[in-house]
Scaffold this motif. Sequence first.
Motif, PDB file in Angstrom:
ATOM      1  N   ASN A 162      14.892  11.938  24.668  1.00 28.86           N
ATOM      2  CA  ASN A 162      15.504  12.585  25.817  1.00 28.86           C
ATOM      3  C   ASN A 162      15.748  14.060  25.508  1.00 28.86           C
ATOM      4  OD1 ASN A 162      17.210  13.339  27.934  1.00 28.86           O
ATOM      5  ND2 ASN A 162      18.274  11.394  27.943  1.00 28.86           N
ATOM      6  N   ASP A 163      15.507  14.944  26.473  1.00 32.48           N
ATOM      7  CA  ASP A 163      15.730  16.375  26.273  1.00 32.48           C
ATOM      8  C   ASP A 163      17.153  16.799  26.614  1.00 32.48           C
ATOM      9  OD1 ASP A 163      13.132  16.754  25.422  1.00 32.48           O
ATOM     10  OD2 ASP A 163      12.390  17.224  27.416  1.00 32.48           O
ATOM     11  N   THR A 164      17.957  15.898  27.160  1.00 37.09           N
ATOM     12  CA  THR A 164      19.335  16.220  27.520  1.00 37.09           C
ATOM     13  C   THR A 164      20.134  16.506  26.257  1.00 37.09           C
ATOM     14  OG1 THR A 164      19.212  14.724  29.412  1.00 37.09           O
ATOM     15  CG2 THR A 164      21.412  15.367  28.682  1.00 37.09           C
ATOM     16  N   PRO A 165      20.879  17.609  26.237  1.00 35.00           N
ATOM     17  CA  PRO A 165      21.730  17.870  25.074  1.00 35.00           C
ATOM     18  C   PRO A 165      22.718  16.708  24.883  1.00 35.00           C
ATOM     19  CG  PRO A 165      21.624  19.805  26.494  1.00 35.00           C
ATOM     20  CD  PRO A 165      20.967  18.674  27.233  1.00 35.00           C
ATOM     21  N   ILE A 166      22.882  16.276  23.663  1.00 35.11           N
ATOM     22  CA  ILE A 166      23.717  15.113  23.378  1.00 35.11           C
ATOM     23  C   ILE A 166      25.131  15.297  23.902  1.00 35.11           C
ATOM     24  CG2 ILE A 166      24.756  13.764  21.499  1.00 35.11           C
ATOM     25  CD1 ILE A 166      22.105  14.190  19.963  1.00 35.11           C
ATOM     26  N   GLU A 167      25.696  16.484  23.738  1.00 36.92           N
ATOM     27  CA  GLU A 167      27.085  16.715  24.164  1.00 36.92           C
ATOM     28  C   GLU A 167      27.272  16.582  25.673  1.00 36.92           C
ATOM     29  OE1 GLU A 167      24.933  20.614  23.846  1.00 36.92           O
ATOM     30  OE2 GLU A 167      25.247  18.975  22.434  1.00 36.92           O
ATOM     31  N   LYS A 168      26.187  16.608  26.436  1.00 33.24           N
ATOM     32  CA  LYS A 168      26.277  16.457  27.889  1.00 33.24           C
ATOM     33  C   LYS A 168      26.011  15.024  28.345  1.00 33.24           C
ATOM     34  CE  LYS A 168      25.292  21.201  28.871  1.00 33.24           C
ATOM     35  NZ  LYS A 168      25.343  22.045  30.007  1.00 33.24           N
TER      36      LYS A 168
END
Length: 80
Positions: free
Chosen positions: A2-8
């Motif tokens: 996944n390209d979503t930043p982990i913190e988000k």
Amino acid sequence: MNDTPIEKMSFEQALAELETVVSDLEGGNIPLEQSILLYERGAKLKAHCERKLAAAEEKVAQITRGPDGAATGLTPVDPD
């Protein structure tokens, strides 16, 4: 991956990706360099999930504590 930043990510999103990472690593069909990157991301996802769970536990604890810090509104569970 996944390209979503982990913190988000929500807890559910991070857990789902962590499960995918574990599955991919267990499969053993990934080149070493990519495995290392996956392992690193998995470690970050695990830490993120742990932080989210700790925050949720603290919220529940705050809800169930009265102004004096004592537990309130809790009903013992009947084991029978």
